[in-house]
Design a protein around this motif. Structure first.
Motif, PDB file in Angstrom:
ATOM      1  N   TRP A  58      39.291  41.427  34.399  1.00 45.33           N
ATOM      2  CA  TRP A  58      39.147  40.337  33.649  1.00 45.33           C
ATOM      3  C   TRP A  58      38.433  38.689  34.470  1.00 45.33           C
ATOM      4  N   THR A  59      37.313  39.160  35.007  1.00 45.78           N
ATOM      5  CA  THR A  59      37.200  38.017  36.179  1.00 45.78           C
ATOM      6  C   THR A  59      37.837  37.278  37.150  1.00 45.78           C
ATOM      7  N   TYR A  60      37.770  38.416  37.587  1.00 43.24           N
ATOM      8  CA  TYR A  60      39.258  38.149  38.998  1.00 43.24           C
ATOM      9  C   TYR A  60      39.831  37.155  38.654  1.00 43.24           C
ATOM     10  N   LYS A  61      41.011  37.931  37.510  1.00 41.24           N
ATOM     11  CA  LYS A  61      42.064  36.849  37.268  1.00 41.24           C
ATOM     12  C   LYS A  61      43.156  36.541  38.509  1.00 41.24           C
ATOM     13  N   PRO A  62      43.371  35.766  38.369  1.00 45.96           N
ATOM     14  CA  PRO A  62      44.353  35.505  39.434  1.00 45.96           C
ATOM     15  C   PRO A  62      45.904  36.694  39.271  1.00 45.96           C
ATOM     16  N   ILE A  63      46.351  36.599  40.352  1.00 43.15           N
ATOM     17  CA  ILE A  63      47.505  37.706  40.642  1.00 43.15           C
ATOM     18  C   ILE A  63      48.571  37.158  40.700  1.00 43.15           C
ATOM     19  N   HIS A  64      49.732  37.533  40.102  1.00 40.45           N
ATOM     20  CA  HIS A  64      51.221  36.698  39.912  1.00 40.45           C
ATOM     21  C   HIS A  64      52.249  37.923  40.933  1.00 40.45           C
ATOM     22  N   CYS A  65      53.217  37.642  41.838  1.00 44.21           N
ATOM     23  CA  CYS A  65      53.731  38.257  42.463  1.00 44.21           C
ATOM     24  C   CYS A  65      54.834  38.932  41.479  1.00 44.21           C
ATOM     25  N   THR A  66      55.147  40.605  41.469  1.00 52.52           N
ATOM     26  CA  THR A  66      56.172  40.730  40.637  1.00 52.52           C
ATOM     27  C   THR A  66      57.514  39.934  41.015  1.00 52.52           C
ATOM     28  N   ASN A  67      57.713  40.440  42.601  1.00 49.40           N
ATOM     29  CA  ASN A  67      59.344  39.869  43.317  1.00 49.40           C
ATOM     30  C   ASN A  67      59.575  38.475  43.088  1.00 49.40           C
ATOM     31  N   CYS A  68      58.287  37.337  43.530  1.00 49.50           N
ATOM     32  CA  CYS A  68      58.872  35.985  43.254  1.00 49.50           C
ATOM     33  C   CYS A  68      58.217  35.217  42.231  1.00 49.50           C
ATOM     34  N   GLY A  69      57.102  35.003  41.628  1.00 51.38           N
ATOM     35  CA  GLY A  69      56.073  34.817  40.584  1.00 51.38           C
ATOM     36  C   GLY A  69      54.927  33.988  41.410  1.00 51.38           C
ATOM     37  N   THR A  70      55.227  34.161  42.672  1.00 48.93           N
ATOM     38  CA  THR A  70      53.777  32.784  43.188  1.00 48.93           C
ATOM     39  C   THR A  70      52.209  33.713  42.490  1.00 48.93           C
ATOM     40  N   GLU A  71      51.358  32.873  42.396  1.00 40.82           N
ATOM     41  CA  GLU A  71      50.120  32.811  41.490  1.00 40.82           C
ATOM     42  C   GLU A  71      48.874  33.076  43.079  1.00 40.82           C
ATOM     43  N   HIS A  72      48.153  34.320  42.937  1.00 40.97           N
ATOM     44  CA  HIS A  72      47.137  34.868  44.628  1.00 40.97           C
ATOM     45  C   HIS A  72      46.127  34.731  43.156  1.00 40.97           C
ATOM     46  N   GLU A  73      44.511  34.161  44.146  1.00 41.18           N
ATOM     47  CA  GLU A  73      43.541  34.296  43.775  1.00 41.18           C
ATOM     48  C   GLU A  73      42.633  35.202  44.539  1.00 41.18           C
ATOM     49  N   ILE A  74      41.592  35.477  43.912  1.00 41.77           N
ATOM     50  CA  ILE A  74      40.850  36.549  44.810  1.00 41.77           C
ATOM     51  C   ILE A  74      39.908  35.574  45.934  1.00 41.77           C
ATOM     52  N   THR A  75      40.055  35.742  47.166  1.00 39.89           N
ATOM     53  CA  THR A  75      38.958  34.748  47.704  1.00 39.89           C
ATOM     54  C   THR A  75      37.893  34.582  47.766  1.00 39.89           C
ATOM     55  N   ILE A  76      37.188  33.855  48.250  1.00 33.41           N
ATOM     56  CA  ILE A  76      35.437  34.306  48.111  1.00 33.41           C
ATOM     57  C   ILE A  76      35.420  35.629  49.143  1.00 33.41           C
ATOM     58  N   GLY A 121      36.915  38.311  49.638  1.00 36.98           N
ATOM     59  CA  GLY A 121      37.293  38.960  48.347  1.00 36.98           C
ATOM     60  C   GLY A 121      36.572  39.831  47.403  1.00 36.98           C
ATOM     61  N   ARG A 122      35.718  38.650  46.892  1.00 33.73           N
ATOM     62  CA  ARG A 122      34.495  38.823  45.748  1.00 33.73           C
ATOM     63  C   ARG A 122      33.562  39.308  46.412  1.00 33.73           C
ATOM     64  N   PHE A 123      33.082  38.987  47.804  1.00 28.94           N
ATOM     65  CA  PHE A 123      31.674  39.510  48.122  1.00 28.94           C
ATOM     66  C   PHE A 123      32.706  40.893  48.911  1.00 28.94           C
ATOM     67  N   SER A 124      33.369  41.238  49.402  1.00 24.65           N
ATOM     68  CA  SER A 124      34.017  42.561  49.617  1.00 24.65           C
ATOM     69  C   SER A 124      33.572  43.535  48.369  1.00 24.65           C
ATOM     70  N   VAL A 178      40.321  43.708  49.531  1.00 21.20           N
ATOM     71  CA  VAL A 178      39.811  42.758  48.999  1.00 21.20           C
ATOM     72  C   VAL A 178      40.969  41.354  49.398  1.00 21.20           C
ATOM     73  N   THR A 179      41.151  40.929  49.578  1.00 22.03           N
ATOM     74  CA  THR A 179      41.620  39.480  50.074  1.00 22.03           C
ATOM     75  C   THR A 179      42.187  38.909  49.158  1.00 22.03           C
ATOM     76  N   TYR A 180      43.495  38.547  48.832  1.00 22.10           N
ATOM     77  CA  TYR A 180      43.907  37.213  48.167  1.00 22.10           C
ATOM     78  C   TYR A 180      44.403  36.100  48.555  1.00 22.10           C
ATOM     79  N   LYS A 181      44.447  34.602  48.430  1.00 17.16           N
ATOM     80  CA  LYS A 181      46.140  33.795  49.073  1.00 17.16           C
ATOM     81  C   LYS A 181      46.064  33.181  47.552  1.00 17.16           C
ATOM     82  N   SER A 182      47.293  32.744  48.054  1.00 21.34           N
ATOM     83  CA  SER A 182      48.372  32.180  47.426  1.00 21.34           C
ATOM     84  C   SER A 182      47.803  30.460  46.589  1.00 21.34           C
TER      85      SER A 182
END
Length: 95
Positions: A22-40, A42-45, A89-93
């Motif tokens: 879904w074109t780098y859709k943010p990921i939500h943590c299943t435990n705490c609900g924090t939203e994470h986006e892919i880093t630049i 991560g997209r490059f890798s 890939v890497t994600y950041k909150s």
């Protein structure tokens, strides 16, 4: 595998792959609900592991005269790269 920045819960492979589809859709943590986006980075890798090897194979390294065999091997390279990307890939909150 990437973990949540807040609670250190690892993201599932399936959740990361859905994010790619879904074109780098943010990921939500299943435990705490924090939203994470892919880093630049991560997209490059992701691009380096999937698209670049297939393009290099098709344009420069295809040793086979048979187009179908070349296509199948190129698609296998693309598949292997895609399956390995959730580990790289890497994600950041999002704050």
């Amino acid at each position: 595998m990437q973990k949540c920045d807040k609670c250190q819960t690892p993201f599932s492979w399936k959740k990361i792959m859905k994010s790619f589809i879904w074109t780098y859709k943010p990921i939500h943590c299943t435990n705490c609900g924090t939203e994470h986006e892919i880093t630049i980075r991560g997209r490059f890798s992701f691009t380096l592991c999937t698209i670049l090897p297939a393009i290099l194979f098709f344009n420069f390294l295809s040793p086979f005269e048979n187009f179908v065999l070349t296509f199948v091997i190129g698609m296998l390279i693309l598949l292997v790269g895609t399956l390995l990307t959730p580990f790289l890939v890497t994600y950041k909150s999002v704050r």
